[in-house]
Design a protein around this motif. Structure first.
Motif, mmCIF file in Angstrom:
data_model
loop_
_atom_site.group_PDB
_atom_site.id
_atom_site.type_symbol
_atom_site.label_atom_id
_atom_site.label_comp_id
_atom_site.label_asym_id
_atom_site.label_seq_id
_atom_site.Cartn_x
_atom_site.Cartn_y
_atom_site.Cartn_z
ATOM 1 N N TRP A 43 74.577 -55.225 30.950
ATOM 2 C CA TRP A 43 74.165 -56.439 30.224
ATOM 3 C C TRP A 43 73.076 -57.182 30.977
ATOM 4 O O TRP A 43 72.138 -57.723 30.382
ATOM 5 C CB TRP A 43 75.363 -57.359 30.007
ATOM 6 C CG TRP A 43 76.128 -57.144 28.745
ATOM 7 C CD1 TRP A 43 77.444 -56.806 28.629
ATOM 8 C CD2 TRP A 43 75.635 -57.262 27.409
ATOM 9 N NE1 TRP A 43 77.792 -56.708 27.304
ATOM 10 C CE2 TRP A 43 76.708 -56.981 26.536
ATOM 11 C CE3 TRP A 43 74.384 -57.562 26.867
ATOM 12 C CZ2 TRP A 43 76.568 -57.006 25.146
ATOM 13 C CZ3 TRP A 43 74.235 -57.581 25.475
ATOM 14 C CH2 TRP A 43 75.324 -57.300 24.640
ATOM 15 N N HIS B 14 70.696 -56.147 32.593
ATOM 16 C CA HIS B 14 69.375 -55.556 32.373
ATOM 17 C C HIS B 14 68.752 -56.040 31.072
ATOM 18 O O HIS B 14 67.547 -55.882 30.865
ATOM 19 C CB HIS B 14 69.475 -54.032 32.362
ATOM 20 C CG HIS B 14 69.449 -53.409 33.719
ATOM 21 N ND1 HIS B 14 70.501 -53.517 34.608
ATOM 22 C CD2 HIS B 14 68.483 -52.694 34.365
ATOM 23 C CE1 HIS B 14 70.193 -52.870 35.732
ATOM 24 N NE2 HIS B 14 68.982 -52.375 35.605
ATOM 25 N N LEU B 15 69.581 -56.639 30.202
ATOM 26 C CA LEU B 15 69.077 -57.095 28.900
ATOM 27 C C LEU B 15 68.882 -58.589 28.848
ATOM 28 O O LEU B 15 67.905 -59.081 28.266
ATOM 29 C CB LEU B 15 70.040 -56.658 27.785
ATOM 30 C CG LEU B 15 70.294 -55.154 27.652
ATOM 31 C CD1 LEU B 15 71.195 -54.895 26.455
ATOM 32 C CD2 LEU B 15 68.981 -54.387 27.511
ATOM 33 N N ASP B 16 69.805 -59.369 29.413
ATOM 34 C CA ASP B 16 69.665 -60.827 29.464
ATOM 35 C C ASP B 16 70.535 -61.380 30.582
ATOM 36 O O ASP B 16 71.253 -60.641 31.241
ATOM 37 C CB ASP B 16 69.993 -61.484 28.124
ATOM 38 C CG ASP B 16 71.444 -61.273 27.691
ATOM 39 O OD1 ASP B 16 72.346 -61.454 28.541
ATOM 40 O OD2 ASP B 16 71.688 -60.933 26.525
ATOM 41 N N LYS B 17 70.463 -62.658 30.800
ATOM 42 C CA LYS B 17 71.183 -63.296 31.906
ATOM 43 C C LYS B 17 72.409 -64.075 31.424
ATOM 44 O O LYS B 17 73.013 -64.821 32.192
ATOM 45 C CB LYS B 17 70.249 -64.233 32.682
ATOM 46 C CG LYS B 17 69.026 -63.535 33.256
ATOM 47 C CD LYS B 17 69.419 -62.376 34.178
ATOM 48 C CE LYS B 17 68.181 -61.684 34.738
ATOM 49 N NZ LYS B 17 68.548 -60.501 35.563
ATOM 50 N N ASN B 18 72.789 -63.931 30.166
ATOM 51 C CA ASN B 18 73.957 -64.622 29.643
ATOM 52 C C ASN B 18 75.237 -63.931 30.115
ATOM 53 O O ASN B 18 75.230 -62.768 30.521
ATOM 54 C CB ASN B 18 73.925 -64.666 28.119
ATOM 55 C CG ASN B 18 72.801 -65.537 27.599
ATOM 56 O OD1 ASN B 18 72.426 -66.518 28.242
ATOM 57 N ND2 ASN B 18 72.250 -65.174 26.456
ATOM 58 N N HIS C 161 78.438 -62.103 29.442
ATOM 59 C CA HIS C 161 79.093 -61.293 28.411
ATOM 60 C C HIS C 161 80.389 -60.656 28.917
ATOM 61 O O HIS C 161 81.147 -60.101 28.131
ATOM 62 C CB HIS C 161 78.154 -60.188 27.926
ATOM 63 C CG HIS C 161 76.857 -60.688 27.369
ATOM 64 N ND1 HIS C 161 76.782 -61.444 26.215
ATOM 65 C CD2 HIS C 161 75.591 -60.570 27.819
ATOM 66 C CE1 HIS C 161 75.514 -61.752 25.970
ATOM 67 N NE2 HIS C 161 74.776 -61.238 26.926
ATOM 68 N N SER D 164 76.489 -69.280 28.489
ATOM 69 C CA SER D 164 77.442 -68.191 28.335
ATOM 70 C C SER D 164 78.278 -68.422 27.096
ATOM 71 O O SER D 164 78.294 -69.489 26.514
ATOM 72 C CB SER D 164 78.343 -68.098 29.564
ATOM 73 O OG SER D 164 79.169 -69.237 29.646
ATOM 74 N N THR E 159 70.574 -54.587 19.592
ATOM 75 C CA THR E 159 71.007 -55.018 20.922
ATOM 76 C C THR E 159 72.023 -54.049 21.512
ATOM 77 O O THR E 159 71.940 -53.674 22.693
ATOM 78 C CB THR E 159 71.630 -56.426 20.852
ATOM 79 O OG1 THR E 159 70.660 -57.345 20.364
ATOM 80 C CG2 THR E 159 72.104 -56.877 22.224
#
Length: 267
Positions: free
Chosen positions: A161, A163-167, A169, A226, A235
Protein backbone atom coordinates in the motif's frame (compact mmCIF):
# COMPACT_ATOMS: atom_id res chain seq x y z
CA UNK A 1 4.88 1.06 17.10
CA UNK A 2 2.00 1.21 19.55
CA UNK A 3 -1.56 0.20 18.75
CA UNK A 4 -4.25 2.87 18.60
CA UNK A 5 -6.58 3.66 21.48
CA UNK A 6 -9.79 1.82 20.70
CA UNK A 7 -12.93 3.86 21.36
CA UNK A 8 -16.30 2.38 22.30
CA UNK A 9 -17.52 3.18 18.78
CA UNK A 10 -14.58 1.32 17.24
CA UNK A 11 -15.13 -1.61 19.59
CA UNK A 12 -18.73 -1.73 18.41
CA UNK A 13 -17.52 -1.90 14.81
CA UNK A 14 -15.10 -4.67 15.70
CA UNK A 15 -17.82 -6.64 17.51
CA UNK A 16 -20.19 -6.24 14.55
CA UNK A 17 -17.52 -7.32 12.08
CA UNK A 18 -16.67 -10.46 14.03
CA UNK A 19 -20.34 -11.23 14.64
CA UNK A 20 -20.93 -11.18 10.88
CA UNK A 21 -17.95 -13.50 10.41
CA UNK A 22 -19.15 -16.10 12.91
CA UNK A 23 -20.53 -18.68 10.47
CA UNK A 24 -17.57 -18.47 8.07
CA UNK A 25 -14.84 -17.97 10.65
CA UNK A 26 -13.75 -21.55 11.33
CA UNK A 27 -13.47 -22.49 7.65
CA UNK A 28 -11.40 -19.38 6.94
CA UNK A 29 -9.34 -19.10 10.13
CA UNK A 30 -6.87 -21.93 9.58
CA UNK A 31 -3.86 -19.90 10.70
CA UNK A 32 -5.78 -18.83 13.81
CA UNK A 33 -6.27 -22.51 14.64
CA UNK A 34 -2.53 -23.14 14.31
CA UNK A 35 -1.81 -20.19 16.61
CA UNK A 36 -4.39 -21.29 19.17
CA UNK A 37 -3.05 -24.85 19.11
CA UNK A 38 0.42 -23.56 19.94
CA UNK A 39 -1.04 -21.40 22.71
CA UNK A 40 -3.02 -24.32 24.15
CA UNK A 41 0.20 -26.31 24.49
CA UNK A 42 1.36 -23.67 26.97
CA UNK A 43 -1.69 -24.06 29.25
CA UNK A 44 -0.74 -26.24 32.20
CA UNK A 45 -3.08 -27.94 34.66
CA UNK A 46 -6.63 -29.27 34.79
CA UNK A 47 -8.17 -27.74 37.91
CA UNK A 48 -9.80 -24.49 39.00
CA UNK A 49 -11.54 -21.81 36.94
CA UNK A 50 -10.22 -20.83 33.52
CA UNK A 51 -11.27 -17.68 31.65
CA UNK A 52 -11.05 -17.60 27.85
CA UNK A 53 -11.00 -13.97 26.63
CA UNK A 54 -12.29 -13.97 23.07
CA UNK A 55 -13.78 -17.44 22.78
CA UNK A 56 -14.97 -16.68 19.25
CA UNK A 57 -16.85 -19.59 17.73
CA UNK A 58 -15.98 -21.82 20.68
CA UNK A 59 -13.59 -23.88 18.61
CA UNK A 60 -11.04 -23.94 21.43
CA UNK A 61 -13.59 -24.42 24.19
CA UNK A 62 -13.55 -28.25 24.32
CA UNK A 63 -9.77 -28.31 24.73
CA UNK A 64 -9.92 -25.59 27.36
CA UNK A 65 -12.78 -27.30 29.22
CA UNK A 66 -10.53 -30.33 29.60
CA UNK A 67 -7.92 -28.15 31.25
CA UNK A 68 -10.10 -26.86 34.10
CA UNK A 69 -13.02 -27.61 36.39
CA UNK A 70 -14.96 -24.54 35.25
CA UNK A 71 -14.62 -22.66 31.97
CA UNK A 72 -15.81 -19.08 31.45
CA UNK A 73 -15.97 -18.36 27.71
CA UNK A 74 -16.10 -14.62 27.06
CA UNK A 75 -16.39 -12.62 23.85
CA UNK A 76 -17.10 -9.01 22.89
CA UNK A 77 -19.09 -10.02 19.80
CA UNK A 78 -22.57 -11.25 20.68
CA UNK A 79 -22.88 -13.00 17.31
CA UNK A 80 -19.75 -15.02 17.98
CA UNK A 81 -20.90 -15.85 21.50
CA UNK A 82 -24.33 -17.01 20.32
CA UNK A 83 -22.78 -19.17 17.62
CA UNK A 84 -20.32 -20.65 20.10
CA UNK A 85 -22.98 -21.48 22.66
CA UNK A 86 -25.13 -23.17 20.02
CA UNK A 87 -22.40 -25.11 18.25
CA UNK A 88 -19.51 -25.76 20.63
CA UNK A 89 -19.17 -29.37 21.76
CA UNK A 90 -18.48 -28.67 25.43
CA UNK A 91 -20.08 -29.98 28.55
CA UNK A 92 -22.53 -27.23 29.54
CA UNK A 93 -22.26 -28.19 33.21
CA UNK A 94 -18.80 -26.64 33.54
CA UNK A 95 -18.98 -23.88 30.91
CA UNK A 96 -20.41 -20.39 31.25
CA UNK A 97 -20.87 -18.04 28.29
CA UNK A 98 -20.39 -14.35 28.92
CA UNK A 99 -20.34 -11.20 26.78
CA UNK A 100 -17.68 -8.75 27.84
CA UNK A 101 -14.79 -6.44 27.04
CA UNK A 102 -11.17 -7.39 27.79
CA UNK A 103 -10.49 -3.88 29.07
CA UNK A 104 -13.48 -4.05 31.46
CA UNK A 105 -13.86 -7.71 32.39
CA UNK A 106 -17.21 -8.54 34.06
CA UNK A 107 -15.34 -10.84 36.43
CA UNK A 108 -14.79 -10.55 40.18
CA UNK A 109 -11.35 -9.85 41.64
CA UNK A 110 -9.15 -12.89 42.36
CA UNK A 111 -11.70 -15.30 40.89
CA UNK A 112 -9.81 -16.90 37.99
CA UNK A 113 -7.04 -19.45 38.42
CA UNK A 114 -5.92 -19.39 34.82
CA UNK A 115 -6.58 -17.18 31.84
CA UNK A 116 -6.30 -17.87 28.10
CA UNK A 117 -6.64 -15.63 25.07
CA UNK A 118 -5.69 -16.23 21.45
CA UNK A 119 -5.69 -13.65 18.63
CA UNK A 120 -7.99 -11.19 20.39
CA UNK A 121 -6.13 -8.72 22.54
CA UNK A 122 -4.48 -6.94 19.60
CA UNK A 123 -7.86 -5.23 19.07
CA UNK A 124 -7.57 -3.53 22.45
CA UNK A 125 -6.02 -0.09 22.36
CA UNK A 126 -4.75 0.11 25.94
CA UNK A 127 -2.28 -2.65 26.75
CA UNK A 128 -1.87 -1.45 30.34
CA UNK A 129 -5.62 -1.60 30.93
CA UNK A 130 -5.78 -5.13 29.55
CA UNK A 131 -2.92 -6.36 31.71
CA UNK A 132 -4.39 -4.56 34.72
CA UNK A 133 -7.60 -6.53 34.22
CA UNK A 134 -5.66 -9.78 33.79
CA UNK A 135 -3.86 -9.10 37.06
CA UNK A 136 -7.09 -8.10 38.83
CA UNK A 137 -9.09 -11.24 38.06
CA UNK A 138 -6.27 -13.76 38.59
CA UNK A 139 -5.85 -15.47 41.92
CA UNK A 140 -2.46 -15.28 43.61
CA UNK A 141 -0.26 -17.74 41.75
CA UNK A 142 -2.67 -17.64 38.81
CA UNK A 143 -1.33 -18.04 35.29
CA UNK A 144 -2.23 -16.52 31.92
CA UNK A 145 -1.36 -17.57 28.37
CA UNK A 146 -1.93 -14.81 25.81
CA UNK A 147 -1.35 -15.13 22.05
CA UNK A 148 -1.41 -11.66 20.48
CA UNK A 149 -0.81 -10.36 16.97
CA UNK A 150 2.04 -7.88 17.17
CA UNK A 151 4.18 -5.49 15.15
CA UNK A 152 5.11 -6.95 11.77
CA UNK A 153 1.74 -8.55 11.05
CA UNK A 154 0.38 -7.95 7.52
CA UNK A 155 3.73 -6.34 6.69
CA UNK A 156 3.63 -7.26 2.99
CA UNK A 157 0.19 -5.73 2.56
CA UNK A 158 1.24 -2.58 4.39
CA UNK A 159 4.42 -2.16 2.34
CA UNK A 160 2.53 -2.70 -0.91
CA UNK A 161 0.00 0.00 0.00
CA UNK A 162 2.81 2.42 0.85
CA UNK A 163 3.99 2.20 -2.75
CA UNK A 164 0.62 3.60 -3.84
CA UNK A 165 -0.22 6.21 -1.19
CA UNK A 166 0.59 7.27 2.36
CA UNK A 167 -2.85 6.64 3.89
CA UNK A 168 -3.41 4.05 6.58
CA UNK A 169 -4.93 0.88 5.11
CA UNK A 170 -3.50 -1.69 7.53
CA UNK A 171 -3.78 -1.68 11.31
CA UNK A 172 -0.77 -0.98 13.49
CA UNK A 173 -0.11 -3.63 16.10
CA UNK A 174 1.86 -3.09 19.30
CA UNK A 175 5.33 -4.56 19.72
CA UNK A 176 5.74 -7.64 21.90
CA UNK A 177 7.85 -5.56 24.28
CA UNK A 178 4.93 -3.16 24.82
CA UNK A 179 2.74 -6.03 26.00
CA UNK A 180 5.54 -7.42 28.15
CA UNK A 181 6.19 -4.07 29.81
CA UNK A 182 2.46 -3.60 30.45
CA UNK A 183 2.39 -6.93 32.28
CA UNK A 184 5.54 -6.23 34.24
CA UNK A 185 4.11 -2.86 35.30
CA UNK A 186 1.27 -4.77 37.00
CA UNK A 187 3.73 -6.90 38.95
CA UNK A 188 3.23 -9.99 36.80
CA UNK A 189 6.06 -12.30 35.87
CA UNK A 190 6.05 -12.31 32.07
CA UNK A 191 7.86 -14.64 29.67
CA UNK A 192 7.63 -13.69 26.00
CA UNK A 193 8.22 -15.73 22.86
CA UNK A 194 7.45 -14.89 19.24
CA UNK A 195 6.52 -16.94 16.23
CA UNK A 196 5.80 -16.01 12.62
CA UNK A 197 3.05 -17.63 10.56
CA UNK A 198 2.67 -17.13 6.81
CA UNK A 199 -0.38 -17.88 4.70
CA UNK A 200 -0.22 -18.09 0.91
CA UNK A 201 -2.82 -16.89 -1.57
CA UNK A 202 -3.38 -17.25 -5.30
CA UNK A 203 -4.23 -13.59 -5.81
CA UNK A 204 -4.99 -10.36 -3.98
CA UNK A 205 -8.73 -10.98 -3.91
CA UNK A 206 -8.24 -14.27 -2.11
CA UNK A 207 -5.78 -12.66 0.30
CA UNK A 208 -8.10 -9.78 1.19
CA UNK A 209 -11.03 -12.19 1.46
CA UNK A 210 -9.09 -14.28 3.98
CA UNK A 211 -8.76 -11.19 6.20
CA UNK A 212 -12.41 -10.21 5.76
CA UNK A 213 -13.66 -13.74 6.42
CA UNK A 214 -12.17 -13.71 9.92
CA UNK A 215 -13.52 -10.23 10.69
CA UNK A 216 -10.07 -8.63 10.76
CA UNK A 217 -10.63 -5.99 8.09
CA UNK A 218 -11.58 -3.19 10.47
CA UNK A 219 -9.02 -0.40 10.23
CA UNK A 220 -8.73 1.65 13.40
CA UNK A 221 -7.90 5.26 12.43
CA UNK A 222 -4.75 6.62 14.05
CA UNK A 223 -3.74 9.67 12.12
CA UNK A 224 -5.17 12.30 9.85
CA UNK A 225 -5.96 10.96 6.42
CA UNK A 226 -6.39 7.38 7.56
CA UNK A 227 -9.59 5.38 7.52
CA UNK A 228 -11.72 3.07 5.46
CA UNK A 229 -12.94 3.71 1.94
CA UNK A 230 -13.96 1.67 -1.05
CA UNK A 231 -11.33 1.09 -3.69
CA UNK A 232 -11.99 0.88 -7.40
CA UNK A 233 -10.78 -1.96 -9.57
CA UNK A 234 -7.89 0.09 -10.95
CA UNK A 235 -6.48 0.76 -7.48
CA UNK A 236 -6.72 -2.90 -6.49
CA UNK A 237 -5.08 -3.96 -9.74
CA UNK A 238 -2.19 -1.61 -9.03
CA UNK A 239 -1.93 -2.98 -5.49
CA UNK A 240 -1.84 -6.55 -6.77
CA UNK A 241 0.86 -5.66 -9.30
CA UNK A 242 3.04 -4.12 -6.60
CA UNK A 243 2.39 -7.03 -4.21
CA UNK A 244 3.48 -9.52 -6.89
CA UNK A 245 6.58 -7.54 -7.77
CA UNK A 246 7.70 -7.25 -4.16
CA UNK A 247 6.69 -10.51 -2.52
CA UNK A 248 5.29 -13.22 -4.83
CA UNK A 249 6.89 -16.64 -4.78
CA UNK A 250 5.86 -19.25 -7.34
CA UNK A 251 2.89 -17.06 -8.21
CA UNK A 252 1.62 -17.04 -4.62
CA UNK A 253 1.18 -13.98 -2.37
CA UNK A 254 2.33 -14.28 1.28
CA UNK A 255 0.60 -12.73 4.29
CA UNK A 256 2.48 -12.70 7.58
CA UNK A 257 1.01 -13.01 11.07
CA UNK A 258 3.58 -12.07 13.70
CA UNK A 259 2.45 -13.46 17.06
CA UNK A 260 3.83 -12.99 20.55
CA UNK A 261 3.07 -15.49 23.30
CA UNK A 262 2.95 -14.09 26.83
CA UNK A 263 3.15 -16.54 29.74
CA UNK A 264 2.23 -14.60 32.86
CA UNK A 265 2.25 -15.55 36.54
CA UNK A 266 0.68 -13.45 39.29
CA UNK A 267 2.92 -13.30 42.33
Amino acid sequence: MSAVITTDCQKSRIAQQFSRAAKSYDSAAKVQLDIATDALDLVIGSTGTLLDIGCGTGRNSPALANKCERLIALDLAFGMLSYAQSNSAVDGHNTSWLQGDAEHLPIQNYSVDRLFSSMVLQWCGDQHKVMSEVNRVLTNGGQAVLAIMCDGSFSQLNQSWLHLDKNKHVNDFAKAQVWQQAGLAQGLKVKVSKKQYVTWHADLRQLLSSIKAIGANVVLPKQEGSGLKRFNRHTLQNLETVYHELFAENGQLPLTYQVCYLQCIKN
